[in-house]
Design an enzyme around this catalytic site. Structure first.
Site, PDB file in Angstrom:
ATOM      1  N   TYR A 150      48.719  31.835  39.576  1.00  0.00           N
ATOM      2  CA  TYR A 150      48.270  32.931  38.708  1.00  0.00           C
ATOM      3  C   TYR A 150      49.083  32.951  37.421  1.00  0.00           C
ATOM      4  O   TYR A 150      48.527  32.940  36.314  1.00  0.00           O
ATOM      5  CB  TYR A 150      48.437  34.238  39.466  1.00  0.00           C
ATOM      6  CG  TYR A 150      47.987  35.490  38.767  1.00  0.00           C
ATOM      7  CD1 TYR A 150      46.634  35.744  38.551  1.00  0.00           C
ATOM      8  CD2 TYR A 150      48.913  36.455  38.353  1.00  0.00           C
ATOM      9  CE1 TYR A 150      46.215  36.920  37.942  1.00  0.00           C
ATOM     10  CE2 TYR A 150      48.497  37.634  37.750  1.00  0.00           C
ATOM     11  CZ  TYR A 150      47.157  37.864  37.546  1.00  0.00           C
ATOM     12  OH  TYR A 150      46.742  39.030  36.940  1.00  0.00           O
ATOM     13  N   ASN A 195      46.641  49.591  49.642  1.00  0.00           N
ATOM     14  CA  ASN A 195      47.242  49.516  50.985  1.00  0.00           C
ATOM     15  C   ASN A 195      47.829  50.858  51.394  1.00  0.00           C
ATOM     16  O   ASN A 195      47.534  51.374  52.473  1.00  0.00           O
ATOM     17  CB  ASN A 195      48.362  48.457  51.008  1.00  0.00           C
ATOM     18  CG  ASN A 195      47.845  47.080  51.376  1.00  0.00           C
ATOM     19  OD1 ASN A 195      46.637  46.862  51.438  1.00  0.00           O
ATOM     20  ND2 ASN A 195      48.749  46.149  51.619  1.00  0.00           N
TER      21      ASN A 195
HETATM   22  P1  NAD Z   1      39.331  42.130  40.313  1.00  0.00           P
HETATM   23  O1  NAD Z   1      39.571  41.089  41.356  1.00  0.00           O
HETATM   24  O2  NAD Z   1      38.847  43.453  40.736  1.00  0.00           O
HETATM   25  O3  NAD Z   1      38.327  41.590  39.198  1.00  0.00           O
HETATM   26  C1  NAD Z   1      38.260  40.244  38.810  1.00  0.00           C
HETATM   27  C2  NAD Z   1      36.796  39.858  38.712  1.00  0.00           C
HETATM   28  O4  NAD Z   1      36.689  38.493  38.260  1.00  0.00           O
HETATM   29  C3  NAD Z   1      36.073  39.933  40.060  1.00  0.00           C
HETATM   30  O5  NAD Z   1      34.888  40.679  39.945  1.00  0.00           O
HETATM   31  C4  NAD Z   1      35.787  38.471  40.405  1.00  0.00           C
HETATM   32  O6  NAD Z   1      34.636  38.306  41.219  1.00  0.00           O
HETATM   33  C5  NAD Z   1      35.658  37.860  39.011  1.00  0.00           C
HETATM   34  N1  NAD Z   1      35.846  36.420  38.993  1.00  0.00           N
HETATM   35  C6  NAD Z   1      36.879  35.704  39.505  1.00  0.00           C
HETATM   36  N2  NAD Z   1      36.700  34.391  39.292  1.00  0.00           N
HETATM   37  C7  NAD Z   1      35.514  34.276  38.616  1.00  0.00           C
HETATM   38  C8  NAD Z   1      34.776  33.166  38.113  1.00  0.00           C
HETATM   39  N3  NAD Z   1      35.216  31.905  38.268  1.00  0.00           N
HETATM   40  N4  NAD Z   1      33.610  33.404  37.467  1.00  0.00           N
HETATM   41  C9  NAD Z   1      33.146  34.670  37.300  1.00  0.00           C
HETATM   42  N5  NAD Z   1      33.807  35.759  37.765  1.00  0.00           N
HETATM   43  C10 NAD Z   1      34.978  35.552  38.416  1.00  0.00           C
HETATM   44  O7  NAD Z   1      40.716  42.275  39.514  1.00  0.00           O
HETATM   45  P2  NAD Z   1      41.120  43.310  38.344  1.00  0.00           P
HETATM   46  O8  NAD Z   1      42.285  44.087  38.809  1.00  0.00           O
HETATM   47  O9  NAD Z   1      39.929  44.011  37.852  1.00  0.00           O
HETATM   48  O10 NAD Z   1      41.640  42.294  37.235  1.00  0.00           O
HETATM   49  C11 NAD Z   1      40.827  41.954  36.130  1.00  0.00           C
HETATM   50  C12 NAD Z   1      41.624  41.119  35.151  1.00  0.00           C
HETATM   51  O11 NAD Z   1      42.768  41.850  34.705  1.00  0.00           O
HETATM   52  C13 NAD Z   1      42.141  39.805  35.753  1.00  0.00           C
HETATM   53  O12 NAD Z   1      42.045  38.798  34.763  1.00  0.00           O
HETATM   54  C14 NAD Z   1      43.587  40.121  36.056  1.00  0.00           C
HETATM   55  O13 NAD Z   1      44.383  38.979  36.001  1.00  0.00           O
HETATM   56  C15 NAD Z   1      43.948  41.112  34.951  1.00  0.00           C
HETATM   57  N6  NAD Z   1      45.063  41.982  35.334  1.00  0.00           N
HETATM   58  C16 NAD Z   1      44.869  43.050  36.170  1.00  0.00           C
HETATM   59  C17 NAD Z   1      45.957  43.853  36.510  1.00  0.00           C
HETATM   60  C18 NAD Z   1      45.816  45.079  37.382  1.00  0.00           C
HETATM   61  O14 NAD Z   1      46.817  45.744  37.628  1.00  0.00           O
HETATM   62  N7  NAD Z   1      44.649  45.463  37.846  1.00  0.00           N
HETATM   63  C19 NAD Z   1      47.240  43.550  36.032  1.00  0.00           C
HETATM   64  C20 NAD Z   1      47.390  42.437  35.201  1.00  0.00           C
HETATM   65  C21 NAD Z   1      46.297  41.670  34.841  1.00  0.00           C
HETATM   66  N1  UDP Z   2      53.977  45.862  48.440  1.00  0.00           N
HETATM   67  C1  UDP Z   2      54.428  46.617  49.524  1.00  0.00           C
HETATM   68  N2  UDP Z   2      53.542  46.930  50.510  1.00  0.00           N
HETATM   69  C2  UDP Z   2      52.239  46.562  50.499  1.00  0.00           C
HETATM   70  C3  UDP Z   2      51.769  45.790  49.389  1.00  0.00           C
HETATM   71  C4  UDP Z   2      52.679  45.450  48.382  1.00  0.00           C
HETATM   72  O1  UDP Z   2      55.602  46.997  49.579  1.00  0.00           O
HETATM   73  O2  UDP Z   2      51.520  46.890  51.457  1.00  0.00           O
HETATM   74  C5  UDP Z   2      54.922  45.552  47.347  1.00  0.00           C
HETATM   75  C6  UDP Z   2      54.929  44.105  46.866  1.00  0.00           C
HETATM   76  O3  UDP Z   2      55.849  43.333  47.626  1.00  0.00           O
HETATM   77  C7  UDP Z   2      55.361  44.250  45.424  1.00  0.00           C
HETATM   78  C8  UDP Z   2      54.808  45.617  45.004  1.00  0.00           C
HETATM   79  O4  UDP Z   2      54.502  46.307  46.225  1.00  0.00           O
HETATM   80  O5  UDP Z   2      56.774  44.305  45.346  1.00  0.00           O
HETATM   81  C9  UDP Z   2      53.554  45.548  44.161  1.00  0.00           C
HETATM   82  O6  UDP Z   2      52.653  44.693  44.826  1.00  0.00           O
HETATM   83  P1  UDP Z   2      51.159  44.418  44.326  1.00  0.00           P
HETATM   84  O7  UDP Z   2      50.535  43.503  45.339  1.00  0.00           O
HETATM   85  O8  UDP Z   2      50.447  45.697  44.089  1.00  0.00           O
HETATM   86  O9  UDP Z   2      51.256  43.651  42.922  1.00  0.00           O
HETATM   87  P2  UDP Z   2      52.400  42.931  42.047  1.00  0.00           P
HETATM   88  O10 UDP Z   2      52.950  43.992  41.185  1.00  0.00           O
HETATM   89  O11 UDP Z   2      53.468  42.344  42.943  1.00  0.00           O
HETATM   90  O12 UDP Z   2      51.656  41.898  41.292  1.00  0.00           O
END
Ligand code: NAD
Ligand code: UDP
Length: 319
Positions: A150, A195
């Site tokens: 990632y 979770n």
């Molecule tokens: P999510 O898993 O809910 O959404 C990701 C979406 O991308 C899904 O609907 C999945 O089916 C789609 N997808 C994956 N591979 C694909 C492909 N090859 N073709 C078409 N669609 C595809 O995750 P999210 O939390 O909504 O994250 C969205 C974006 O934001 C991601 O790029 C993620 O890296 C980034 N991001 C999210 C967070 C967060 O805290 N939620 C933090 C940092 C970055």
């Molecule tokens: N974590 C936890 N219990 C859970 C799931 C995650 O203690 O059931 C911890 C995990 O080890 C990390 C933090 O919570 O330190 C945030 O995890 P998350 O998977 O939400 O995303 P990250 O910030 O690590 O990308």
């Protein structure tokens, strides 16, 4: 604008669709449902300004008609190796969507003369030595660790985005998203907030990985989407952190969730569940977003958790 959103059926993608439609734009959603859920877009069926293309963006992307902006959000996002939706269990797909998917999404922007915004992540900072993390920090990432599929894909995606900006003159933006939560998160992708809420609603002990001293800073989804929308409308080509600088230990988060939900199940510490590269501290420096976008988060953790709990409760009852 007519906007292509990749990852539209995901947590953030579906909220972005809603916001762009609410602002009067036309949205073309694209997703292959790898980690997303068609339910997240069900309310948009029949919307006159929304259409959907089921497509894997690691293959060449074709969008009929004009495109004014591309928001590239497709990618698995959970680091949890216990969930089938966690990227440690989707390693090749994660690398491909960050690399090939970003290349194709940039290609669409270039072909249409569209602006481009990619979803990067705080994970580009790895397990940081600088705290809080400003955009100028280059990070400490293990290139072969469990999170590398990632982290390195996102770092490559940032490099590819800047190359298209510098070499092809594409009008690009990069948002570095810090932990964001809210309605429509997958209940089973293993991220910490789903979770904990799920466990607390069932009266079970909350699973704290390690000793719970690691920190995170949690941003409510509406705040994040507002920051992203402002970035899209700005002329900012350098990466911008968007996140909530209020920092909590995971143990504090568990105690807060248990208190809000009156869960008497307590907490269980799973010493071996933390992966080796799980960052010990994470908190965004949001000076750049404040200064250049006039943005800062507004919704405190307890209020955001309450809204998220309502959504999770409803979905668990329907399941
Ligand atoms: P999510 O898993 O809910 O959404 C990701 C979406 O991308 C899904 O609907 C999945 O089916 C789609 N997808 C994956 N591979 C694909 C492909 N090859 N073709 C078409 N669609 C595809 O995750 P999210 O939390 O909504 O994250 C969205 C974006 O934001 C991601 O790029 C993620 O890296 C980034 N991001 C999210 C967070 C967060 O805290 N939620 C933090 C940092 C970055
Ligand atoms: N974590 C936890 N219990 C859970 C799931 C995650 O203690 O059931 C911890 C995990 O080890 C990390 C933090 O919570 O330190 C945030 O995890 P998350 O998977 O939400 O995303 P990250 O910030 O690590 O990308």
């Amino acid at each position: 604008m007519r906007v292509l959103i990749t990852g539209a059926a995901g947590f953030l993608g579906s909220h972005l669709c809603d916001r762009l439609l609410a602002e009067g734009h036309e949205v073309v959603g694209m997703d292959n449902f790898l980690t997303g859920d068609p339910q997240n877009l069900a309310h948009l069926a029949g919307h006159p300004r929304f259409s959907f293309i089921r497509h894997d963006v690691t293959n060449f992307i074709f969008v009929p008609g004009k495109v004014d902006a591309v928001l590239h959000f497709a990618s698995p996002a959970s680091p949890n190796r216990k969930s089938p939706y966690g990227y440690p269990n989707l390693p090749i797909q994660t690398l491909k969507v960050g690399a090939l998917g970003t290349h194709h999404a940039l290609g669409v922007a270039k072909a249409h003369g569209a602006r481009f915004l990619m979803a990067s992540t705080s994970e580009v900072y790895g397990d940081p030595e600088v705290h809080p993390q400003p955009e100028s920090y280059w990070g400490k990432v293990n290139p072969i660790g469990e999170r590398s599929v990632y982290d390195e894909a996102k770092r490559f995606a940032e490099a590819m985005t800047m190359a298209y900006h510098r070499y092809h003159g594409v009008d690009t933006r990069i948002v570095r998203i810090f932990n964001t939560y809210g309605p429509r998160m997958r209940l089973d992708d293993g991220r910490v907030i789903p979770n904990f809420i799920k466990q607390a609603l069932r009266g079970e002990p909350l699973t704290v990985y390690g000793d719970g001293s690691q920190t995170r800073s949690f941003c409510y989804v509406d705040d994040l989407i507002d920051g992203i929308y402002r970035l899209l409308l700005s002329d900012e080509h350098e990466p911008v952190n968007i996140g909530n600088p209020a920092e909590f230990t995971i143990l504090e988060l568990a105690e807060t969730v248990n208190r809000i939900l009156g869960n008497e199940g307590g907490i269980v510490f799973l010493e071996d569940a933390r992966d080796r590269d799980d960052p010990q501290r994470r908190c965004p420096d949001i000076s750049r977003a404040r200064k250049r976008l006039g943005w800062e988060p507004k919704i405190p953790l307890e209020e955001g958790l309450a809204r998220t709990i309502d959504d999770f409760r409803r979905r668990l009852a329907e399941a």
